[in-house]
Design a protein around this motif. Structure first.
Motif, PDB file in Angstrom:
ATOM      1  N   TYR A  46     105.608  76.223   4.442  1.00 13.42           N
ATOM      2  CA  TYR A  46     105.450  77.649   4.182  1.00 13.42           C
ATOM      3  C   TYR A  46     106.675  78.431   4.619  1.00 13.42           C
ATOM      4  O   TYR A  46     107.489  77.940   5.414  1.00 13.42           O
ATOM      5  CB  TYR A  46     104.182  78.199   4.853  1.00 13.42           C
ATOM      6  N   ASN A 120     105.553  81.273 -12.083  1.00 10.41           N
ATOM      7  CA  ASN A 120     105.268  80.477 -10.889  1.00 10.41           C
ATOM      8  C   ASN A 120     104.613  81.368  -9.828  1.00 10.41           C
ATOM      9  O   ASN A 120     105.174  82.391  -9.445  1.00 10.41           O
ATOM     10  CB  ASN A 120     106.572  79.886 -10.355  1.00 10.41           C
ATOM     11  N   GLN A 122     104.128  81.023  -6.593  1.00 16.73           N
ATOM     12  CA  GLN A 122     104.842  81.175  -5.319  1.00 16.73           C
ATOM     13  C   GLN A 122     106.035  82.117  -5.487  1.00 16.73           C
ATOM     14  O   GLN A 122     106.301  82.971  -4.633  1.00 16.73           O
ATOM     15  CB  GLN A 122     105.334  79.822  -4.795  1.00 16.73           C
ATOM     16  N   GLN A 125     104.822  85.630  -5.439  1.00 16.13           N
ATOM     17  CA  GLN A 125     104.577  86.154  -4.088  1.00 16.13           C
ATOM     18  C   GLN A 125     105.886  86.521  -3.394  1.00 16.13           C
ATOM     19  O   GLN A 125     105.980  87.540  -2.714  1.00 16.13           O
ATOM     20  CB  GLN A 125     103.847  85.109  -3.242  1.00 16.13           C
ATOM     21  N   ILE A 142     103.704  82.382   2.971  1.00 16.98           N
ATOM     22  CA  ILE A 142     103.576  81.924   1.590  1.00 16.98           C
ATOM     23  C   ILE A 142     103.693  80.406   1.579  1.00 16.98           C
ATOM     24  O   ILE A 142     104.688  79.850   2.043  1.00 16.98           O
ATOM     25  CB  ILE A 142     104.666  82.557   0.700  1.00 16.98           C
ATOM     26  N   VAL A 144     104.432  76.959   0.060  1.00 17.08           N
ATOM     27  CA  VAL A 144     105.312  76.462  -1.001  1.00 17.08           C
ATOM     28  C   VAL A 144     105.189  74.945  -1.171  1.00 17.08           C
ATOM     29  O   VAL A 144     105.976  74.319  -1.877  1.00 17.08           O
ATOM     30  CB  VAL A 144     106.791  76.867  -0.760  1.00 17.08           C
ATOM     31  N   SER A 146     103.329  73.149  -2.903  1.00 15.06           N
ATOM     32  CA  SER A 146     103.131  72.638  -4.267  1.00 15.06           C
ATOM     33  C   SER A 146     104.439  72.518  -5.040  1.00 15.06           C
ATOM     34  O   SER A 146     104.471  71.906  -6.111  1.00 15.06           O
ATOM     35  CB  SER A 146     102.163  73.539  -5.034  1.00 15.06           C
TER      36      SER A 146
END
Ligand SMILES: [Zn+2]
Length: 218
Positions: A46, A120, A122, A125, A142, A144, A146
């Motif tokens: 993250y 996307n 992410q 965000q 956040i 990340v 994935s």
């Protein structure tokens, strides 16, 4: 902080070594090694803050991995647009650099590129946070995870940082498989960073690029 001039890269300091990055990556099918455990992500990745360092968007984060059997920790994630490495001749829309270090200070960068397609979540965000103009710690981290490569081909070689001081001895792990961002997301990003920040391709010289196939299942 000094802004880098990407139009005058030949004048950057310390770039004269023989193991520089980025390079042109080409798939050589007969040299692919099967290695499902080559990259092992240990728990969530993250990011928790964002800063504009003048050249790109940079986020500090946390995460742990075993890269080629050795423990590394995420330090920061930053963006290049367009991408820096070419993959089979293709220069993609973006390249995201997950910069890691280990206990003795060795640097390893996991690079994942983006092509234009579906938005996307992410990146959405991250953009939304950046657009608030508050370059501070996020209210919520956040995730990340994935975006990290778990399948497909990984190119592995030893190169350098792609910004001065261009230090060598950096381990690169470049994913062949891209993720997608939307054109609209890319354009929002380019409102803040209209100048390209990709270093030109560097000669391979005496280096070998290894290829590891993580397999097709997560
Ligand atoms: Zn980078």
């Amino acid at each position: 902080m000094n802004k880098l001039d990407y139009q005058a890269q030949s004048q950057w300091a310390y770039g004269a070594g023989k193991q520089q990055s980025p390079i042109a990556l080409e798939t050589v099918p007969q040299n692919i090694l099967e290695a499902a455990d080559f990259l092992e992500w240990q728990g969530p990745y993250y990011v928790q803050d964002v800063c504009d360092n003048g050249n790109n968007l940079l986020l500090h984060g946390q995460g742990h991995a075993r890269l080629d059997q050795r423990l590394f920790h995420l330090v920061q994630l930053h963006f290049h647009a367009p991408a820096e490495h070419t993959i089979n001749g293709e220069l993609r829309a973006m390249e995201w650099h997950f910069v890691h270090t280990d206990a003795i200070g060795k640097t390893a960068v996991v690079a994942v590129s983006a092509v234009i397609g579906r938005p996307n979540p992410q990146f959405e965000q991250i953009l939304a946070q950046y657009e608030t103009g508050k370059l501070t710690t996020f209210a919520e981290t956040i995730l990340v995870t994935s975006l990290l490569p778990t399948t497909g081909l990984i190119y592995h070689y030893v190169g350098s940082l792609t910004t001065p001081p261009l230090i060598e001895g950096v381990e690169w792990y470049v994913a062949e498989k891209p993720f997608t961002i939307s054109q609209e997301q890319l354009e929002r990003y380019q409102q803040f960073f209209p100048k390209t920040n990709n270093r030109t391709l560097q000669p391979l010289n005496d280096r070998q690029v290894m290829q590891y196939d993580l397999g097709s299942n997560d």
